[in-house]
Scaffold this motif. Structure first.
Motif, PDB file in Angstrom:
ATOM      1  N   MET A 198      -0.899 -11.567  23.760  1.00  0.00           N
ATOM      2  CA  MET A 198      -0.598 -10.305  24.466  1.00  0.00           C
ATOM      3  C   MET A 198       0.473  -9.542  23.700  1.00  0.00           C
ATOM      4  O   MET A 198       1.665  -9.684  23.948  1.00  0.00           O
ATOM      5  CB  MET A 198      -0.137 -10.601  25.892  1.00  0.00           C
ATOM      6  CG  MET A 198       0.121  -9.346  26.710  1.00  0.00           C
ATOM      7  SD  MET A 198       0.293  -9.728  28.449  1.00  0.00           S
ATOM      8  CE  MET A 198       0.938  -8.157  29.059  1.00  0.00           C
ATOM      9  N   CYS A 206       2.072 -15.762  31.011  1.00  0.00           N
ATOM     10  CA  CYS A 206       1.339 -14.995  32.021  1.00  0.00           C
ATOM     11  C   CYS A 206      -0.120 -15.390  32.074  1.00  0.00           C
ATOM     12  O   CYS A 206      -0.952 -14.665  32.592  1.00  0.00           O
ATOM     13  CB  CYS A 206       1.475 -13.510  31.727  1.00  0.00           C
ATOM     14  SG  CYS A 206       0.850 -13.049  30.112  1.00  0.00           S
ATOM     15  N   HIS A 239       4.673 -10.175  33.820  1.00  0.00           N
ATOM     16  CA  HIS A 239       4.746 -10.137  32.362  1.00  0.00           C
ATOM     17  C   HIS A 239       6.170  -9.717  31.985  1.00  0.00           C
ATOM     18  O   HIS A 239       6.998  -9.472  32.857  1.00  0.00           O
ATOM     19  CB  HIS A 239       3.749  -9.131  31.784  1.00  0.00           C
ATOM     20  CG  HIS A 239       2.336  -9.374  32.174  1.00  0.00           C
ATOM     21  ND1 HIS A 239       1.491 -10.191  31.460  1.00  0.00           N
ATOM     22  CD2 HIS A 239       1.610  -8.926  33.225  1.00  0.00           C
ATOM     23  CE1 HIS A 239       0.307 -10.219  32.051  1.00  0.00           C
ATOM     24  NE2 HIS A 239       0.346  -9.459  33.127  1.00  0.00           N
ATOM     25  N   CYS A 261       4.532  -9.736  24.921  1.00  0.00           N
ATOM     26  CA  CYS A 261       4.790 -10.206  26.277  1.00  0.00           C
ATOM     27  C   CYS A 261       5.722 -11.409  26.166  1.00  0.00           C
ATOM     28  O   CYS A 261       5.503 -12.299  25.348  1.00  0.00           O
ATOM     29  CB  CYS A 261       3.503 -10.604  26.976  1.00  0.00           C
ATOM     30  SG  CYS A 261       3.823 -11.182  28.662  1.00  0.00           S
ATOM     31  N   GLU A 315       6.738 -13.357  28.883  1.00  0.00           N
ATOM     32  CA  GLU A 315       6.726 -14.156  30.115  1.00  0.00           C
ATOM     33  C   GLU A 315       5.363 -14.824  30.164  1.00  0.00           C
ATOM     34  O   GLU A 315       4.348 -14.133  30.146  1.00  0.00           O
ATOM     35  CB  GLU A 315       6.934 -13.237  31.328  1.00  0.00           C
ATOM     36  CG  GLU A 315       6.956 -13.944  32.672  1.00  0.00           C
ATOM     37  CD  GLU A 315       8.249 -14.713  32.886  1.00  0.00           C
ATOM     38  OE1 GLU A 315       9.311 -14.090  32.737  1.00  0.00           O
ATOM     39  OE2 GLU A 315       8.183 -15.908  33.190  1.00  0.00           O
ATOM     40  N   HIS A 347      -1.593 -15.403  27.004  1.00  0.00           N
ATOM     41  CA  HIS A 347      -0.236 -14.849  26.892  1.00  0.00           C
ATOM     42  C   HIS A 347       0.181 -14.670  25.435  1.00  0.00           C
ATOM     43  O   HIS A 347       0.774 -13.655  25.054  1.00  0.00           O
ATOM     44  CB  HIS A 347       0.754 -15.768  27.614  1.00  0.00           C
ATOM     45  CG  HIS A 347       2.178 -15.561  27.214  1.00  0.00           C
ATOM     46  ND1 HIS A 347       2.879 -14.423  27.538  1.00  0.00           N
ATOM     47  CD2 HIS A 347       3.030 -16.339  26.492  1.00  0.00           C
ATOM     48  CE1 HIS A 347       4.107 -14.524  27.034  1.00  0.00           C
ATOM     49  NE2 HIS A 347       4.234 -15.653  26.397  1.00  0.00           N
TER      50      HIS A 347
HETATM   51 CU   LIG Z   1       1.946 -11.173  29.737  1.00  0.00          CU
END
Ligand SMILES: [Cu+2]
Length: 328
Positions: A255, A248, A209, A244, A246, A252
């Motif tokens: 997040m 993931c 992440h 977040c 990245e 995501h």
């Molecule tokens: Cu993430």
């Protein structure tokens, strides 16, 4: 292409050539100066990411300086382009070719010197702006080269210039924050005291992440089994969002959670309050002992009676039973 050659190839008794280079320089200089003044005084104060922390301030300054450095280059290119179209265009009836050109020492030397100066300036400025704000708000890995001043201690008290330790734990699909100086208590909100150097220990329980507190100018990868250290000092009170950054997994995009910068005393009473509550309701005992990384793998625990703590450890919230429970 030299205009002298164009005029010559066009034949005719052309008057003495104006000094095109000087004209281009003067027009570009005046426009670039105006643009840079507008950038510095009108745009800079509104540039992202704002001034909520020292790293954010540095990033805002960097963006302003890069804009100021880029504007004269862009303006010169555009001025040259327009000037060439207007002044050196082919006149009606002129079907002749331009004269072949074989080098121009003045232009070549200017080009090499100017581009070298720009690249060296960016190299020096970029390096200074990486070192001065201790890694510029990015993750420096487990053993940072640059560290802010501040004492490392096992507890945190307002006004004592203690570095606040905050562990950022990424997992699919949320962030949680552990405060080792407050018994290793865990929160789903990132609370920070103002004017306090903070050490983030960023890690992950599953995939990669990226911890991105945009308004604080902090962004650090959260890798499983890695302790990624980043620094900042919050400078303004107020709320901010953590995302977040990245890709993931499927959630995501969802997040994210939030944080608040509090006064030092308000932070201390919040942190001690959460610590006392988590101690009283057994959360601290159920959490694994504070460590720089965690291994949430369930395989060694198959067949055992595992604790699941919804909301604290996430959907896949299985941990080793703490062999050495934290009892602050
Ligand atoms: Cu993430």
């Amino acid at each position: 292409m030299s205009s002298t050659e164009i005029t010559a190839s066009a034949g005719g008794n052309a008057p003495a050539e104006p000094r095109h280079g000087l004209r281009l320089f003067v027009i570009s200089f005046v426009l670039a100066l105006a643009a840079d003044l507008v950038i510095w005084f009108a745009w800079y104060p509104h540039m992202p990411p704002g001034r909520m922390s020292d790293s954010a301030k540095h990033q805002q300054f960097d963006i302003a300086v890069l804009a100021i450095s880029a504007a004269p280059v862009i303006i010169f290119v555009l001025v040259y382009f327009i000037y060439a179209i207007v002044v050196w265009r082919a006149r009606p009836g002129d079907d002749s070719d331009g004269t072949p050109i074989y080098g121009n020492v003045k232009v070549q030397a200017t080009w090499i010197i100017a581009t070298s100066a720009i690249v060296l300036w960016l190299f020096v400025f970029g390096t200074v702006e990486l070192v001065i704000p201790y890694g510029a708000g990015a993750g420096e890995g487990p053993s940072p080269i640059w560290k802010p001043a501040g004492t490392q201690s096992a507890t945190w008290t307002p006004g004592a210039n203690d570095m606040l330790q905050v562990q950022v734990i990424g997992q699919q699909w949320t962030f949680t924050y552990r405060y080792p100086q407050f018994g290793g208590m865990e929160s789903t909100e990132l609370m920070l005291p103002v004017d306090t150097p903070v050490t983030f220990h960023v890690t992950s329980l599953d995939v990669i992440h990226s911890f991105w507190a945009y308004l604080l100018g902090v962004k650090a990868d959260a890798n499983p089994q890695v302790d990624n250290v980043a620094y900042t000092t919050a400078k303004q009170l107020g709320g901010f969002t953590v995302r977040c950054n990245e890709l993931c997994g499927i959630w995501h995009g969802a997040m994210f959670n939030s944080g608040t910068v509090l006064s030092q005393t308000a932070f201390q009473s919040w942190a001690s309050g959460v610590q006392a509550k988590e101690q009283a309701d057994g959360v601290l005992a159920a959490l694994p002992p504070y460590a720089l990384t965690y291994d949430p793998t369930v395989i060694p625990q198959l067949g055992k009676n595992l604790p699941t703590i919804d909301g604290i450890t996430g959907a896949a919230g299985y941990y080793y039973e703490p062999s050495n429970p934290v009892t602050p």
